[in-house]
Each structure stands twice: as structure tokens, then as C-alpha cells.
Design an enzyme around this catalytic site. Structure first.
Site, PDB file in Angstrom:
ATOM      1  N   CYS A   1       0.837  -1.194   0.000  1.00  0.00           N
ATOM      2  CA  CYS A   1       0.000   0.000   0.000  1.00  0.00           C
ATOM      3  C   CYS A   1       0.873   1.246   0.000  1.00  0.00           C
ATOM      4  O   CYS A   1       2.071   1.180   0.221  1.00  0.00           O
ATOM      5  CB  CYS A   1      -0.877   0.000   1.250  1.00  0.00           C
ATOM      6  SG  CYS A   1      -1.788  -1.537   1.433  1.00  0.00           S
TER       7      CYS A   1
ATOM      8  N   ARG B   1       2.059   2.782  -7.957  1.00  0.00           N
ATOM      9  CA  ARG B   1       2.234   1.474  -7.307  1.00  0.00           C
ATOM     10  C   ARG B   1       1.030   0.567  -7.513  1.00  0.00           C
ATOM     11  O   ARG B   1       1.125  -0.628  -7.303  1.00  0.00           O
ATOM     12  CB  ARG B   1       2.428   1.669  -5.791  1.00  0.00           C
ATOM     13  CG  ARG B   1       3.644   2.470  -5.426  1.00  0.00           C
ATOM     14  CD  ARG B   1       3.497   3.026  -4.022  1.00  0.00           C
ATOM     15  NE  ARG B   1       3.460   1.967  -3.039  1.00  0.00           N
ATOM     16  CZ  ARG B   1       4.494   1.605  -2.293  1.00  0.00           C
ATOM     17  NH1 ARG B   1       5.640   2.235  -2.434  1.00  0.00           N
ATOM     18  NH2 ARG B   1       4.392   0.641  -1.423  1.00  0.00           N
TER      19      ARG B   1
ATOM     20  N   TRP C   1      -3.709  -1.555  -1.636  1.00  0.00           N
ATOM     21  CA  TRP C   1      -3.662  -2.537  -2.727  1.00  0.00           C
ATOM     22  C   TRP C   1      -3.792  -3.895  -2.063  1.00  0.00           C
ATOM     23  O   TRP C   1      -2.850  -4.386  -1.442  1.00  0.00           O
ATOM     24  CB  TRP C   1      -2.344  -2.427  -3.492  1.00  0.00           C
ATOM     25  CG  TRP C   1      -2.384  -3.128  -4.814  1.00  0.00           C
ATOM     26  CD1 TRP C   1      -2.836  -2.618  -5.984  1.00  0.00           C
ATOM     27  CD2 TRP C   1      -1.944  -4.460  -5.110  1.00  0.00           C
ATOM     28  NE1 TRP C   1      -2.718  -3.545  -6.982  1.00  0.00           N
ATOM     29  CE2 TRP C   1      -2.179  -4.688  -6.484  1.00  0.00           C
ATOM     30  CE3 TRP C   1      -1.395  -5.500  -4.358  1.00  0.00           C
ATOM     31  CZ2 TRP C   1      -1.872  -5.884  -7.114  1.00  0.00           C
ATOM     32  CZ3 TRP C   1      -1.094  -6.702  -4.984  1.00  0.00           C
ATOM     33  CH2 TRP C   1      -1.325  -6.878  -6.354  1.00  0.00           C
TER      34      TRP C   1
ATOM     35  N   ASN D   1       0.454  -0.943   6.053  1.00  0.00           N
ATOM     36  CA  ASN D   1       0.932  -1.655   4.873  1.00  0.00           C
ATOM     37  C   ASN D   1       1.505  -2.978   5.356  1.00  0.00           C
ATOM     38  O   ASN D   1       2.234  -2.999   6.338  1.00  0.00           O
ATOM     39  CB  ASN D   1       2.034  -0.812   4.199  1.00  0.00           C
ATOM     40  CG  ASN D   1       2.553  -1.458   2.936  1.00  0.00           C
ATOM     41  OD1 ASN D   1       2.017  -2.456   2.471  1.00  0.00           O
ATOM     42  ND2 ASN D   1       3.609  -0.880   2.383  1.00  0.00           N
ATOM     43  N   GLY D   2       1.162  -4.084   4.689  1.00  0.00           N
ATOM     44  CA  GLY D   2       1.756  -5.363   5.071  1.00  0.00           C
ATOM     45  C   GLY D   2       0.720  -6.354   5.568  1.00  0.00           C
ATOM     46  O   GLY D   2      -0.465  -6.235   5.263  1.00  0.00           O
TER      47      GLY D   2
ATOM     48  N   GLU E   1      10.923 -19.802 -20.555  1.00  0.00           N
ATOM     49  CA  GLU E   1      10.677 -18.490 -19.945  1.00  0.00           C
ATOM     50  C   GLU E   1      11.854 -17.545 -20.236  1.00  0.00           C
ATOM     51  O   GLU E   1      11.657 -16.358 -20.515  1.00  0.00           O
ATOM     52  CB  GLU E   1      10.436 -18.649 -18.433  1.00  0.00           C
ATOM     53  CG  GLU E   1      10.293 -17.360 -17.652  1.00  0.00           C
ATOM     54  CD  GLU E   1       9.165 -16.437 -18.119  1.00  0.00           C
ATOM     55  OE1 GLU E   1       8.383 -16.811 -19.003  1.00  0.00           O
ATOM     56  OE2 GLU E   1       9.112 -15.311 -17.601  1.00  0.00           O
TER      57      GLU E   1
ATOM     58  N   LYS F   1      11.630 -13.845 -22.178  1.00  0.00           N
ATOM     59  CA  LYS F   1      12.126 -12.579 -21.621  1.00  0.00           C
ATOM     60  C   LYS F   1      12.997 -11.853 -22.640  1.00  0.00           C
ATOM     61  O   LYS F   1      12.850 -10.656 -22.864  1.00  0.00           O
ATOM     62  CB  LYS F   1      12.965 -12.789 -20.349  1.00  0.00           C
ATOM     63  CG  LYS F   1      12.318 -13.357 -19.130  1.00  0.00           C
ATOM     64  CD  LYS F   1      11.202 -12.560 -18.541  1.00  0.00           C
ATOM     65  CE  LYS F   1       9.887 -12.901 -19.168  1.00  0.00           C
ATOM     66  NZ  LYS F   1       8.694 -12.542 -18.442  1.00  0.00           N
TER      67      LYS F   1
ATOM     68  N   GLU G   1      10.896 -10.528 -25.759  1.00  0.00           N
ATOM     69  CA  GLU G   1       9.926  -9.447 -25.610  1.00  0.00           C
ATOM     70  C   GLU G   1      10.556  -8.100 -25.315  1.00  0.00           C
ATOM     71  O   GLU G   1       9.994  -7.081 -25.693  1.00  0.00           O
ATOM     72  CB  GLU G   1       8.849  -9.796 -24.574  1.00  0.00           C
ATOM     73  CG  GLU G   1       9.300  -9.910 -23.138  1.00  0.00           C
ATOM     74  CD  GLU G   1       8.128 -10.206 -22.194  1.00  0.00           C
ATOM     75  OE1 GLU G   1       8.272 -11.086 -21.350  1.00  0.00           O
ATOM     76  OE2 GLU G   1       7.088  -9.550 -22.302  1.00  0.00           O
TER      77      GLU G   1
ATOM     78  N   HIS H   1      17.587 -32.886 -33.710  1.00  0.00           N
ATOM     79  CA  HIS H   1      16.544 -33.357 -34.633  1.00  0.00           C
ATOM     80  C   HIS H   1      16.117 -32.262 -35.600  1.00  0.00           C
ATOM     81  O   HIS H   1      14.979 -32.249 -36.069  1.00  0.00           O
ATOM     82  CB  HIS H   1      15.350 -33.904 -33.842  1.00  0.00           C
ATOM     83  CG  HIS H   1      15.709 -35.111 -33.032  1.00  0.00           C
ATOM     84  ND1 HIS H   1      15.959 -36.347 -33.595  1.00  0.00           N
ATOM     85  CD2 HIS H   1      15.932 -35.261 -31.695  1.00  0.00           C
ATOM     86  CE1 HIS H   1      16.291 -37.208 -32.640  1.00  0.00           C
ATOM     87  NE2 HIS H   1      16.290 -36.562 -31.474  1.00  0.00           N
TER      88      HIS H   1
ATOM     89  N   LYS I   1       0.385  -4.774 -20.669  1.00  0.00           N
ATOM     90  CA  LYS I   1       0.534  -5.475 -19.390  1.00  0.00           C
ATOM     91  C   LYS I   1      -0.594  -6.476 -19.186  1.00  0.00           C
ATOM     92  O   LYS I   1      -0.395  -7.542 -18.623  1.00  0.00           O
ATOM     93  CB  LYS I   1       0.560  -4.461 -18.247  1.00  0.00           C
ATOM     94  CG  LYS I   1       0.799  -5.074 -16.881  1.00  0.00           C
ATOM     95  CD  LYS I   1       2.197  -5.636 -16.773  1.00  0.00           C
ATOM     96  CE  LYS I   1       2.444  -6.452 -15.536  1.00  0.00           C
ATOM     97  NZ  LYS I   1       3.537  -7.423 -15.733  1.00  0.00           N
TER      98      LYS I   1
END
Ligand code: F6R
Length: 625
Positions: free
Chosen positions: A22, A47, A93, A119-120, A497, A501, A504, A520, A620
Site C-alpha cells: 500500500c 504502485r 492494494w 501496509n503489510g 521463460e 524474456k 519481448e 533433430h 501489461k
């Protein structure tokens, strides 16, 4: 009896409320507090948040205004004529639970004279809430936060600072909070316990914020609170006390960052900030979910008793990076729990008429919880009558609302388009799920994976703090039209993955292959200087991968090896560059192996001057088909 599936709701533990990353601001001084509070919250908007609120200290009590949704909803209703000189503000958040007006901060005590923001995560809030309710305190939200003003109220007669020290003793978890009281109308009290808080020294008064960004137009002179510390600020004084209650001296730091740099925590890009934040995100993800005996606390994870027993088969669906997390989870679940798993890309699953046998649970994995293809797959599975669970990072997302169970990743807001911390926390949650399934379904003896998962934040933080430049390897990759990634077993998924990265954010063509598959066909593309990234996160099947690397070397390919420190010597004769990662249990090594691959992509992309946080053609959250 098999568990009954119902929509997640207030009575379902998967909707338990926990507030997490937050934004926090506070002011006390000669100026009216509200303009700073609103501007500070606006500066923290980047944020991500789902509700906002302020509290102003007035002679007859604390004026609180709060609203779900954007800050503009709060600005529309807050009384801007209030002249109060002391106040606190918050953007929430949530990682669990609905973002409603009631759950928005600040929260107040029974008298309405004390207000707090936080926060937390307060791990023992249920016990504290029960204790306070038994003593007559009345609660009006579902949050863990609300125990704070009531704990402060319980110390009536003490100074706000002493009451805050008492609250700090009683609260368990990782958190930061600010509180004000109409009985101490000049003061704002702050406690930091593993969640950042910075104190700003201004001309007309003093400030508090979770993030330097909020303070920069007002002051660049700051003091950073350490863990366990409590501060009481007034317009003229600042007093910091340590865990034992002893007053401590703190040097003033002068911050040179621009506001934009500050919002990225001083890093040049959000992607790098988010890569570096991963060890903390991993700690947050695990926090409160492991019992004393290394058992997984299913309700804390988001499941209900009995959920796992009836699982005969799992169908994982996801897109992009989340799909790669699923491929790793497939290996874990099948290997540890011996429960069969099928993985599909959501955009394929939705049109495949999938055969889902009775006993199948569909698990949708999505950072945003808004990916259209994944949501379509969820609808299909629900319409067919199957239980659907989600692994997601965003509370209140469509996915979280649609499914029967939600397992939150708690990575905090991910700003960079390129997913990093959301991916590794997806892996952690899926590892917890795999381990919990193994506990129910496997009869094979095995050593617990939990201590190894718990050691990851420390290992990751140490590795990131020692990060060395890869120099010539970056130049080689950056100047190549094509890069190949290889790995065997779970490392093939790690390699997938890694290549995504690179593609992109650097726009360099990259492909991943199971190491044994190269010969092959694709080996025809390996010639002098072509970079091949070989992923050997645990050294499993090392002799086999060595043979594949030799095939590459024989064609002049240039090998960059990601391998545990203890095995790095094995690459001396083969790899042009070796990136050692900490040696750890092979089951959790894929999570650590993500770090060098993310940084490789980042370094290559920045060396090419790419717009790392906003790569071309990408969004996003992919809310279209
Ligand atoms: C890659 C990336 C994408 C997402 C994909 C799914 O870095 O971010 O591949 O992983 O678009 O998004 P979510 O997880 O939000 O469903």
C-alpha cells in the site's frame, strides 16, 4: 465427503482480507495537511491500488474519508475546506478480499479519536481481533489493519508513542503503520516492521511516507526507519526509538533522485526494480502459510479443508509467462504428488473441447487476472461443472471473482510489462500446492521441500547483491540475430521463460528446446558464434546436457551456462560464459535460475537502448482475444 464448491465469498477463507503493498503518507506541521496528503497519494498511484482514504486530526475527533476505486473518488468527496494541520493518507492494494469503502484505510477505534493506516500483513490479527472483541471493542471492517487502532485504544492513558510500542509488541508479521489521535493533536506515530517507512524533514513540518516519491516536492532531507523502530513526529520534533524503546540518533540523508527515479526506487527501470524485489516478494508469498511442523496452512493459501483429497487430475491453463510457470508446476505435481497434470495455453484450451474427467480441478494461472483467453477457459470449465481455482496476483480481478478458490501470489503490483516477480511467486504458490497435494496423495517417502522454499529469499537476495556484469556475453547476445535456449526436464520450461524474456524486451529472435531435441533439426542453425544458453538449474542429467553442449560447440556455437555454483567447474571446458547460481535442493532450483535469465534479457535490452518497461506491441494486461 468431497468439498462443496461455491463462489468465493465473505464466508470463504479464500477471500480472507490481507492488505499488502500500500501507499502511506503522513504530515504534521504549520501547513494544512490535506493538500500534501492528496498530492502524496497521487505520487504513489503508480504502485497500483484499489481504494484510498485520509484522516485529519480535529479538536473533537478524527475526520475520516475513504472510498473504493480511484483516488479521484476520494478527492470528489473529501471536504477540502478542513484546515487540520495533522493527518495521514493511504492507498490500499489488497492481495486478499474485496476492495470496498469499509475495508479502505484509515480505520478507527471505538471512540473515533484514533485512526491508523497500514501496509503489510498482520499474521495474528484473528487472535487479536477475538481478544479485543471479547474486551468489548467493535469492529467495522474485515481487515487485519483494524486491530491497530483498537490496540492503541486499549492503552488509553498512555502516550501515543507508548501505545504504539505496545502495539508493536503484540503484532506479528511484516508491516508498517501510522496512527494519529485527537488526544495528541500534534503527533503522528509510525512503526516499521519489515515494510518501508521514510521520514521527511521539511521547512514547515515533518512528513512520513512509505516511499520517497511522495516527499520529493516537499523535502529531500530524509531519515529511513529501520526494522522494529517507532517514530513520533510533531511539526518541530522527531523522536525515533528502537525495539527496546531506547531513543536512537539517525543521520539525515539528502536524496538527489528525480521524482521519476524515486518511483522506481532509484532503479533505471521498473523491470530491474521488480527483479531485485523478488526475494522480498518470495518472503511475502510464503509468510503465514507454513506451520511450525513445515506443514502448509491450506486456508492461508486459499484452500478449504478437503479440497485436495478429491483431486484426481489437474488441468492447468495460462498464457505466456504464466504458462511457463504451469509447465514447471506440471513436473512438480506429477513428480511429487503423482497426480496427473495437463497444461494448455488458454487460447487453445478454450477452443479444444477438452476432455475433463471427473475429479479434475482446473487451475487458471494469471498475474493480472484479466487475460481474456484465460477467463474464457475458466468459463468453459465452470459451465462444464468442474471446480476452478486461480493463482493470481490481483485481488478483485475478474479471475479472482469468477473462480471457486483463489491462491494469491502476493508479489505486489508489477508495473513493468515484462513479468518477473509475478512469475517467480506463481512458481512458489504452485510449489506449495504441489507439496500439499503430495502430502495427501503420495505414499512415497520424501524429504520436505518447505525448508528449501524458505531458504530461497536469503539465497536470492545474496545472489542479487553480488550481481556481476556479464560483459562480453551481453555483447555477443545483443549482436546476434538469433539465440537458442536449451534445458532438460524442468529446465526446458525454465529455458522457455528465459527465451520469452529476451524476445519481448530486446526484440531478438530466441527459441527454447529440450536439449536432446536440438539434433533433430535445429542444430542446422548452429554455426560460429551463435549464442546458446544452457540451463542446468540443478545439474540433473548433467552428463546428458554436456553431450548436447558438445554438439553445439562442435558447430562453433557459443555457450552461456546457468548452473549451480558447486558444478560450475564442469563447464570450464565448454562454456564461454558460466553464470553460477546458489547450490540448493534441485526441486526449488528452477526458481533461482529465473534470476540470471531475467537479468540477461534486461542487460541485453538496455545495451540495445530498448524501452524495457514498455516493449513495443505489448500490453501489461491482455484483455482482448
Ligand atoms: C511476459 C508476460 C506475458 C504474460 C501473459 C499472461 O513477460 O508478461 O506473457 O505472462 O500475457 O498474463 P497474465 O499472467 O496477466 O494472465
Amino acid at each position: 465427503m468431497p468439498p462443496q464448491y461455491r463462489q468465493a465469498g465473505p464466508d470463504n477463507p479464500s477471500r480472507k482480507v490481507i492488505t499488502h503493498v500500500c501507499g502511506i503518507v503522513g504530515y504534521t506541521g504549520a501547513d494544512p495537511a490535506l493538500p500534501f496528503l492528496l498530492e502524496g497519494l497521487e505520487r504513489l498511484e503508480y504502485r497500483g491500488y484499489d481504494s484510498a482514504g485520509v484522516a485529519l486530526v480535529e479538536p473533537d475527533g478524527v475526520y475520516v474519508e475513504k472510498a473504493a476505486g480511484r483516488l479521484s473518488s476520494l478527492v470528489a468527496i473529501v471536504d477540502k475546506s478542513r484546515p487540520a494541520h495533522v493527518g495521514i493518507g493511504h492507498t490500499r492494494w489488497a492481495t486478499h478480499g474485496p476492495p470496498t469503502d469499509d475495508n479502505a484505510h484509515p480505520h478507527t477505534d471505538c471512540t473515533g479519536r484514533i485512526a491508523a493506516i497500514h501496509n503489510g500483513i498482520i499474521e495474528n490479527y484473528r487472535e487479536l481481533r477475538a481478544e479485543l472483541q471479547a474486551a468489548g471493542h467493535v469492529f467495522s471492517s474485515e481487515t487485519d489493519t483494524e486491530v491497530i487502532p483498537h490496540l492503541l485504544e486499549a492503552r488509553a492513558g498512555y502516550s501515543l508513542g507508548d501505545a504504539a510500542l505496545y502495539a508493536r509488541q503484540r503484532l506479528e508479521g511484516a508491516y508498517a503503520f501510522l496512527a494519529v489521535s485527537a488526544d495528541e493533536p500534534d503527533a503522528v506515530v509510525a512503526v516499521r516492521q519489515a515494510s518501508p517507512l521514510v521520514l521527511g524533514l521539511g521547512e514547515t513540518g515533518n512528513y512520513l511516507a512509505s516511499d520517497i516519491t511522495a516527499l520529493l516536492p516537499y523535502t529531500r532531507d530524509v531519515m529511513i526507519l529501520d526494522n522494529g523502530e517507532m517514530a513520533v513526529i510533531t511539526g518541530r520534533d522527531v523522536e525515533i526509538r528502537d525495539g527496546a524503546g531506547t531513543v536512537v540518533e539517525r543521520a539525515v540523508s539528502h536524496i538527489e533522485w528525480t521524482a521519476e527515479e524515486a518511483s522506481r526506487g532509484g532503479y533505471p527501470h521498473f523491470m530491474l526494480k521488480e527483479i531485485m524485489e523478488q526475494p522480498d516478494a518470495w518472503s511475502d508469498c510464503l509468510r503465514g502459510r507454513i506451520g511450525a511442523d513445515d506443514s502448509i496452512l491450506l486456508e492461508e493459501l486459499g484452500l478449504c479443508p478437503g479440497d485436495l483429497e478429491s483431486v484426481d487430475r489437474i488441468q492447468l491453463i495460462a498464457a505466456g509467462t504464466a504458462y511457463h510457470a504451469c509447465l514447471i508446476a506440471q513436473r512438480w505435481i506429477e513428480e511429487w504428488a503423482r497426480v496427473p497434470v495437463r497444461v494448455d495455453v488458454s487460447s487453445e484450451f478454450r477452443y479444444q473441447r477438452p476432455i475433463l474427467s471427473p475429479g479434475t480441478v482446473v487451475v487458471a494461472v494469471s498475474q493480472s487476472g484479466e487475460t481474456a483467453d484465460t477467463l474464457a477457459g475458466v468459463s468453459l470449465a465452470k459451465d462444464a461443472g468442474f471446480p476452478v481455482w486461480a493463482v493470481t496476483n490481483v485481488v478483485g480481478s475478474t479471475l479472482a471473482r469468477e473462480v471457486h478458490r483463489v491462491l494469491y501470489t502476493r508479489a505486489g503490483p508489477e508495473v513493468s510489462v515484462c513479468s518477473t516477480k509475478a512469475y517467480t511467486t506463481q512458481l512458489l504458490v504452485l510449489a506449495l500446492l504441489a507439496d500439499a497435494l503430495a502430502g495427501v496423495h503420495s505414499t512415497e517417502p520424501r524429504a520436505s521441500v518447505i525448508p528449501h522454499l524458505q531458504s530461497l529469499p536469503g539465497l536470492g537476495a545474496e545472489w542479487l547483491s553480488e550481481r556481476r556484469s556479464l560483459g562480453p556475453a551481453i555483447t555477443r547476445v545483443a549482436s546476434s540475430p538469433s539465440v537458442f535456449y536449451i534445458g532438460r526436464g524442468v529446465d526446458y520450461a525454465v529455458a522457455l521463460e528465459g527465451q520469452l524474456k529476451l524476445k519481448e524486451i530486446s526484440y531478438i529472435h530466441a527459441e527454447a528446446y529440450p536439449a536432446g531435441e536440438l539434433k533433430h533439426g535445429t542444430l542446422a542453425l548452429i554455426e560460429q558464434g551463435v549464442p546458446v544458453v544452457a540451463v542446468m538449474s540443478s545439474g540433473a542429467l548433467l552428463p546428458k546436457v554436456r553431450s548436447n553442449i558438445m554438439e553445439v560447440r562442435a558447430r562453433g556455437g557459443s555457450v552461456l551456462a546457468v548452473i549451480p555454483e558447486s558444478l560450475a567447474g564442469e563447464m570450464d571446458d565448454l562454456a564461454e560464459t558460466t553464470i553460477p547460481i546458489p547450490t540448493t535442493d534441485e526441486r526449488v532450483a528452477p526458481i533461482l535460475a529465473a534470476l540470471p535469465l531475467q537479468l540477461l534479457a534486461y542487460d541485453v535490452a538496455t545495451s540495445l537502448g530498448r524501452d524495457v518497461d514498455k516493449p513495443r506491441n505489448l500490453a501489461k494486461s491482455v484483455t482482448v482475444e
